[in-house]
Design a protein around this motif. Structure first.
Motif, PDB file in Angstrom:
ATOM      1  N   GLN A 276     112.847   3.807  -8.763  1.00  0.00           N
ATOM      2  CA  GLN A 276     113.787   3.071  -7.589  1.00  0.00           C
ATOM      3  C   GLN A 276     114.950   3.826  -7.729  1.00  0.00           C
ATOM      4  N   GLN A 277     115.411   4.014  -8.803  1.00  0.00           N
ATOM      5  CA  GLN A 277     116.747   4.550  -9.160  1.00  0.00           C
ATOM      6  C   GLN A 277     116.862   6.187  -8.462  1.00  0.00           C
ATOM      7  N   ALA A 278     115.715   6.625  -8.799  1.00  0.00           N
ATOM      8  CA  ALA A 278     115.578   8.146  -8.483  1.00  0.00           C
ATOM      9  C   ALA A 278     115.463   8.124  -7.047  1.00  0.00           C
ATOM     10  N   LEU A 279     114.491   7.495  -6.395  1.00  0.00           N
ATOM     11  CA  LEU A 279     114.243   7.703  -4.925  1.00  0.00           C
ATOM     12  C   LEU A 279     115.325   7.060  -4.073  1.00  0.00           C
TER      13      LEU A 279
ATOM     14  N   PRO B 248     120.694  13.291  -9.029  1.00  0.00           N
ATOM     15  CA  PRO B 248     119.617  13.087 -10.053  1.00  0.00           C
ATOM     16  C   PRO B 248     120.452  12.617 -11.340  1.00  0.00           C
ATOM     17  N   LEU B 249     121.771  12.685 -11.455  1.00  0.00           N
ATOM     18  CA  LEU B 249     122.453  12.190 -12.673  1.00  0.00           C
ATOM     19  C   LEU B 249     123.568  11.236 -12.327  1.00  0.00           C
ATOM     20  N   SER B 250     122.993  10.384 -11.621  1.00  0.00           N
ATOM     21  CA  SER B 250     124.049   9.245 -11.180  1.00  0.00           C
ATOM     22  C   SER B 250     123.970   8.149 -12.068  1.00  0.00           C
ATOM     23  N   ASP B 251     122.950   8.334 -12.815  1.00  0.00           N
ATOM     24  CA  ASP B 251     122.806   7.105 -13.935  1.00  0.00           C
ATOM     25  C   ASP B 251     121.945   7.551 -15.162  1.00  0.00           C
ATOM     26  N   VAL B 252     122.936   8.196 -16.103  1.00  0.00           N
ATOM     27  CA  VAL B 252     122.589   8.924 -17.423  1.00  0.00           C
ATOM     28  C   VAL B 252     122.174   7.657 -18.434  1.00  0.00           C
TER      29      VAL B 252
ATOM     30  N   LEU C  64     121.014  14.276 -20.312  1.00  0.00           N
ATOM     31  CA  LEU C  64     121.026  14.789 -18.917  1.00  0.00           C
ATOM     32  C   LEU C  64     119.595  15.449 -18.396  1.00  0.00           C
ATOM     33  N   MET C  65     118.969  16.133 -19.490  1.00  0.00           N
ATOM     34  CA  MET C  65     117.574  16.733 -19.187  1.00  0.00           C
ATOM     35  C   MET C  65     116.662  15.700 -18.973  1.00  0.00           C
ATOM     36  N   MET C  66     116.469  14.739 -19.385  1.00  0.00           N
ATOM     37  CA  MET C  66     115.336  13.612 -19.568  1.00  0.00           C
ATOM     38  C   MET C  66     115.976  12.790 -18.136  1.00  0.00           C
ATOM     39  N   CYS C  67     116.968  12.575 -17.569  1.00  0.00           N
ATOM     40  CA  CYS C  67     117.400  11.889 -16.543  1.00  0.00           C
ATOM     41  C   CYS C  67     117.003  12.832 -15.186  1.00  0.00           C
ATOM     42  N   TYR C  68     117.505  13.897 -15.473  1.00  0.00           N
ATOM     43  CA  TYR C  68     117.227  14.949 -14.241  1.00  0.00           C
ATOM     44  C   TYR C  68     115.427  15.181 -13.860  1.00  0.00           C
ATOM     45  N   ILE C  69     114.602  15.366 -15.150  1.00  0.00           N
ATOM     46  CA  ILE C  69     113.342  15.125 -15.004  1.00  0.00           C
ATOM     47  C   ILE C  69     112.488  14.102 -14.523  1.00  0.00           C
ATOM     48  N   ASP C  70     113.339  12.887 -15.036  1.00  0.00           N
ATOM     49  CA  ASP C  70     112.779  11.902 -14.426  1.00  0.00           C
ATOM     50  C   ASP C  70     112.850  11.725 -12.961  1.00  0.00           C
ATOM     51  N   TRP C  71     113.988  11.974 -12.662  1.00  0.00           N
ATOM     52  CA  TRP C  71     114.449  11.906 -10.981  1.00  0.00           C
ATOM     53  C   TRP C  71     113.243  13.013 -10.153  1.00  0.00           C
ATOM     54  N   ILE C  72     113.157  14.282 -10.772  1.00  0.00           N
ATOM     55  CA  ILE C  72     112.257  15.229 -10.455  1.00  0.00           C
ATOM     56  C   ILE C  72     110.857  14.621  -9.968  1.00  0.00           C
ATOM     57  N   ILE C  73     110.161  14.073 -11.376  1.00  0.00           N
ATOM     58  CA  ILE C  73     108.870  13.399 -11.181  1.00  0.00           C
ATOM     59  C   ILE C  73     108.844  12.219 -10.343  1.00  0.00           C
ATOM     60  N   CYS C  74     109.820  11.408 -10.298  1.00  0.00           N
ATOM     61  CA  CYS C  74     109.818  10.234  -9.356  1.00  0.00           C
ATOM     62  C   CYS C  74     109.856  10.620  -8.045  1.00  0.00           C
TER      63      CYS C  74
END
Length: 275
Positions: free
Chosen positions: A19-22, A27-31, A247-257
């Motif tokens: 929900q955060q990602a969408l 993508p890095l608003s909430d690391v 940063l990497m995990m947050c961004y990848i999570d955002w991409i997947i979501c």
């Protein structure tokens, strides 16, 4: 009843990251330091230079610098530990795109025990190259013209041609692998032409996604918070590599979501199966 309970718990786990990602364009608003959907990948390959290798700087008694690749401190290994995954570092200090092809593919000769990227195909790869290519004067080129899709041996000898050649080589052993290509964060140096090349890669290849640190990551310039707290000399310190993994995990999570259908069959990568 059991099905409903499983669905309920999945939705709870999914909602925090998804929900955060969408709901956010950054993508890095909430690391948070949590892997989120990054955990769907069980095997990783990390392709890069010193900043992908946990390289730490030291000083000798005469004041000269020492450079040491401590892979256990690399952001890739921090990511694997957080996500409960495994991964290999196909990286070393000073590496370039053209050098990587020689040192990790054609004739493995590198500081990570001469590891070969051919030996153990992964589900996902993160490519973080470009700093040394820029400083050593390799021509940036253009990914739309320098990549031969029929024969990567005919790619132009430019950053674009060699970078694309890395993706092509890995695809030859793991066709359905997912790739995350990373732009260099802003640090006061002009690398715009090389960053533009990296940004072109998702236009050229399928299953390639952009981690645009140049646009979204904090400032890494001298005097910045990141530089003052996460560096020793010209390289990250242990805390800096951990932060980079966040940063990497947050961004990848955002991409997947934001691309759930693209990642719906991750579990089949490398098995020959599909739905």
């Amino acid at each position: 009843m059991k099905t409903n309970l499983l669905l309920f718990f999945f939705l709870i786990a999914f909602s925090a990251s998804a929900q955060q990602a969408l709901s956010d364009e950054n993508p890095l608003s909430d690391v948070s330091g949590k892997p989120g959907m990054t955990s769907i990948f069980r095997t990783w390959g990390f392709i890069g230079d010193s900043l992908s290798s946990g390289e730490l700087e030291s000083r000798n008694e005469d004041g000269s610098k020492g450079y040491h690749d401590f892979y256990e401190y690399s952001w890739g290994q921090y990511l694997c530990r957080a996500a409960g995954a495994t991964g290999d570092n196909y990286s070393q200090g000073g590496e370039t795109a053209s050098g990587w092809i020689r040192n990790f593919w054609d004739n493995p000769s590198n500081r990570n025990n001469n590891i070969s990227a051919k030996d153990s195909p992964k589900q996902a790869y993160i490519i973080a190259l470009g700093v040394n290519d820029c400083t050593r004067g390799d021509k940036p080129g253009n990914a739309l013209t320098d990549i031969n899709h029929d024969d990567f041996l005919k790619n132009a000898d430019t950053f674009a041609g060699n970078y694309g050649g890395i993706i092509q080589r890995v695809k030859s052993i793991q066709p359905q692998a997912k790739f995350f290509v990373v732009t260099m964060p802003s640090d006061g140096h002009n690398r715009d032409e090389y960053i533009d090349v990296i940004r072109q890669m998702p236009q050229v290849f399928d299953n390639v996604y952009l981690i645009d640190l140049a646009k979204y990551a904090p400032d890494y310039s001298k005097g910045s918070y990141v530089r003052n707290n996460f560096y020793v000399g010209g390289h990250l310190n242990a805390a800096g590599y951990l932060y980079t993994s966040w940063l990497m995990m947050c961004y990848i999570d955002w991409i997947i979501c934001n691309n759930m259908e693209d990642f719906s069959q991750v579990g089949f990568i490398g098995t020959g199966l599909k739905y």
